[in-house]
Design a protein around this motif. Structure first.
Motif, PDB file in Angstrom:
ATOM      1  N   LEU A 117      44.203 -13.028 -43.277  1.00  0.00           N
ATOM      2  CA  LEU A 117      44.631 -13.217 -41.848  1.00  0.00           C
ATOM      3  C   LEU A 117      44.928 -11.808 -41.319  1.00  0.00           C
ATOM      4  O   LEU A 117      45.544 -11.098 -41.760  1.00  0.00           O
ATOM      5  CB  LEU A 117      45.723 -13.978 -41.714  1.00  0.00           C
ATOM      6  CG  LEU A 117      46.466 -14.471 -40.367  1.00  0.00           C
ATOM      7  CD1 LEU A 117      45.449 -15.251 -39.752  1.00  0.00           C
ATOM      8  CD2 LEU A 117      47.587 -15.197 -40.644  1.00  0.00           C
ATOM      9  N   HIS A 118      44.024 -11.453 -40.154  1.00  0.00           N
ATOM     10  CA  HIS A 118      44.346 -10.359 -39.540  1.00  0.00           C
ATOM     11  C   HIS A 118      45.796 -10.346 -38.622  1.00  0.00           C
ATOM     12  O   HIS A 118      45.880 -11.342 -37.855  1.00  0.00           O
ATOM     13  CB  HIS A 118      43.030 -10.192 -38.591  1.00  0.00           C
ATOM     14  CG  HIS A 118      43.232  -8.682 -37.752  1.00  0.00           C
ATOM     15  ND1 HIS A 118      43.315  -7.619 -38.013  1.00  0.00           N
ATOM     16  CD2 HIS A 118      43.694  -8.696 -36.304  1.00  0.00           C
ATOM     17  CE1 HIS A 118      43.692  -6.709 -37.153  1.00  0.00           C
ATOM     18  NE2 HIS A 118      43.812  -7.437 -36.215  1.00  0.00           N
ATOM     19  N   ALA A 119      46.323  -9.164 -38.588  1.00  0.00           N
ATOM     20  CA  ALA A 119      47.645  -9.166 -37.839  1.00  0.00           C
ATOM     21  C   ALA A 119      47.869  -7.894 -37.541  1.00  0.00           C
ATOM     22  O   ALA A 119      47.479  -6.620 -38.048  1.00  0.00           O
ATOM     23  CB  ALA A 119      49.004  -9.867 -38.606  1.00  0.00           C
ATOM     24  N   ILE A 120      48.812  -7.724 -36.442  1.00  0.00           N
ATOM     25  CA  ILE A 120      49.170  -6.098 -36.140  1.00  0.00           C
ATOM     26  C   ILE A 120      50.809  -6.127 -36.176  1.00  0.00           C
ATOM     27  O   ILE A 120      51.414  -7.123 -35.790  1.00  0.00           O
ATOM     28  CB  ILE A 120      48.724  -6.043 -34.730  1.00  0.00           C
ATOM     29  CG1 ILE A 120      47.180  -6.257 -34.475  1.00  0.00           C
ATOM     30  CG2 ILE A 120      49.082  -4.775 -34.191  1.00  0.00           C
ATOM     31  CD1 ILE A 120      46.769  -6.402 -33.193  1.00  0.00           C
ATOM     32  N   LYS A 121      51.286  -4.912 -36.822  1.00  0.00           N
ATOM     33  CA  LYS A 121      52.505  -4.833 -36.687  1.00  0.00           C
ATOM     34  C   LYS A 121      53.144  -3.774 -35.725  1.00  0.00           C
ATOM     35  O   LYS A 121      52.977  -2.609 -35.919  1.00  0.00           O
ATOM     36  CB  LYS A 121      53.165  -4.394 -38.287  1.00  0.00           C
ATOM     37  CG  LYS A 121      54.463  -4.052 -38.221  1.00  0.00           C
ATOM     38  CD  LYS A 121      54.864  -4.225 -39.861  1.00  0.00           C
ATOM     39  CE  LYS A 121      56.439  -4.457 -39.959  1.00  0.00           C
ATOM     40  NZ  LYS A 121      56.830  -4.277 -41.311  1.00  0.00           N
ATOM     41  N   ILE A 122      53.867  -4.516 -34.902  1.00  0.00           N
ATOM     42  CA  ILE A 122      54.407  -3.645 -33.664  1.00  0.00           C
ATOM     43  C   ILE A 122      55.717  -4.010 -33.670  1.00  0.00           C
ATOM     44  O   ILE A 122      56.278  -4.889 -32.804  1.00  0.00           O
ATOM     45  CB  ILE A 122      53.618  -3.635 -32.278  1.00  0.00           C
ATOM     46  CG1 ILE A 122      52.240  -3.346 -32.353  1.00  0.00           C
ATOM     47  CG2 ILE A 122      54.229  -2.851 -31.294  1.00  0.00           C
ATOM     48  CD1 ILE A 122      51.398  -3.733 -31.260  1.00  0.00           C
ATOM     49  N   GLY A 123      56.847  -3.579 -34.351  1.00  0.00           N
ATOM     50  CA  GLY A 123      58.016  -3.972 -34.461  1.00  0.00           C
ATOM     51  C   GLY A 123      58.119  -5.107 -35.440  1.00  0.00           C
ATOM     52  O   GLY A 123      58.903  -5.011 -36.455  1.00  0.00           O
ATOM     53  N   TYR A 124      57.293  -6.154 -35.095  1.00  0.00           N
ATOM     54  CA  TYR A 124      57.364  -7.127 -36.066  1.00  0.00           C
ATOM     55  C   TYR A 124      55.582  -7.662 -36.133  1.00  0.00           C
ATOM     56  O   TYR A 124      54.943  -7.427 -35.265  1.00  0.00           O
ATOM     57  CB  TYR A 124      58.151  -8.280 -35.724  1.00  0.00           C
ATOM     58  CG  TYR A 124      57.985  -9.094 -34.420  1.00  0.00           C
ATOM     59  CD1 TYR A 124      56.981  -9.949 -33.976  1.00  0.00           C
ATOM     60  CD2 TYR A 124      58.621  -8.443 -33.126  1.00  0.00           C
ATOM     61  CE1 TYR A 124      56.821 -10.625 -32.938  1.00  0.00           C
ATOM     62  CE2 TYR A 124      58.480  -8.707 -31.924  1.00  0.00           C
ATOM     63  CZ  TYR A 124      57.515  -9.891 -31.724  1.00  0.00           C
ATOM     64  OH  TYR A 124      57.398 -10.394 -30.306  1.00  0.00           O
ATOM     65  N   TRP A 125      55.445  -8.650 -37.059  1.00  0.00           N
ATOM     66  CA  TRP A 125      54.040  -9.051 -37.172  1.00  0.00           C
ATOM     67  C   TRP A 125      53.693  -9.759 -36.098  1.00  0.00           C
ATOM     68  O   TRP A 125      54.399 -10.780 -35.691  1.00  0.00           O
ATOM     69  CB  TRP A 125      53.820  -9.796 -38.743  1.00  0.00           C
ATOM     70  CG  TRP A 125      53.864  -8.804 -39.606  1.00  0.00           C
ATOM     71  CD1 TRP A 125      54.780  -8.654 -40.555  1.00  0.00           C
ATOM     72  CD2 TRP A 125      52.810  -7.939 -39.992  1.00  0.00           C
ATOM     73  NE1 TRP A 125      54.539  -7.700 -41.560  1.00  0.00           N
ATOM     74  CE2 TRP A 125      53.150  -7.201 -41.371  1.00  0.00           C
ATOM     75  CE3 TRP A 125      51.339  -7.643 -39.526  1.00  0.00           C
ATOM     76  CZ2 TRP A 125      52.396  -6.337 -41.829  1.00  0.00           C
ATOM     77  CZ3 TRP A 125      50.794  -6.890 -40.293  1.00  0.00           C
ATOM     78  CH2 TRP A 125      51.091  -6.173 -41.410  1.00  0.00           C
ATOM     79  N   ARG A 126      52.408  -9.578 -35.460  1.00  0.00           N
ATOM     80  CA  ARG A 126      51.896 -10.466 -34.465  1.00  0.00           C
ATOM     81  C   ARG A 126      50.411 -10.821 -34.832  1.00  0.00           C
ATOM     82  O   ARG A 126      49.480  -9.845 -35.454  1.00  0.00           O
ATOM     83  CB  ARG A 126      51.869  -9.485 -33.090  1.00  0.00           C
ATOM     84  CG  ARG A 126      53.263  -9.266 -32.598  1.00  0.00           C
ATOM     85  CD  ARG A 126      53.075  -8.165 -31.427  1.00  0.00           C
ATOM     86  NE  ARG A 126      54.466  -7.586 -31.305  1.00  0.00           N
ATOM     87  CZ  ARG A 126      54.829  -7.448 -30.379  1.00  0.00           C
ATOM     88  NH1 ARG A 126      54.300  -7.480 -29.072  1.00  0.00           N
ATOM     89  NH2 ARG A 126      56.117  -6.572 -30.501  1.00  0.00           N
TER      90      ARG A 126
END
Length: 76
Positions: free
Chosen positions: A39-48
């Motif tokens: 599962l692709h996710a981005i962490k900017i402060g918290y996972w999105r």
């Protein structure tokens, strides 16, 4: 000035907790999927998790809910 919050249906990203709730699993399970690159996710402060990534995960794992249900039955 902050932008007003969009309704959940209109957002382009989901939080880790939202995806866990949708899939009816623990948030740690979602983190494992992210770590395993399922599962692709981005962490900017918290996972999105991008909406497209979530939908792709569902398509690629069409029997996901069936597998979760089987696992839960075995556990009892």
């Amino acid at each position: 000035m902050r932008k007003p919050k969009q309704p959940k249906e209109e957002r382009d990203f989901y939080t880790l907790q939202e995806v866990a709730d949708k899939l009816r699993v623990h948030p740690r399970t979602i983190l494992r999927y992210i770590e395993d690159e399922r599962l692709h996710a981005i962490k900017i402060g918290y996972w999105r998790i991008p909406k497209e990534s979530y939908e792709k995960f569902l398509r690629d794992n069409a029997n996901f809910q069936v597998e979760v249900a089987k696992f839960r039955r075995k556990k009892k």
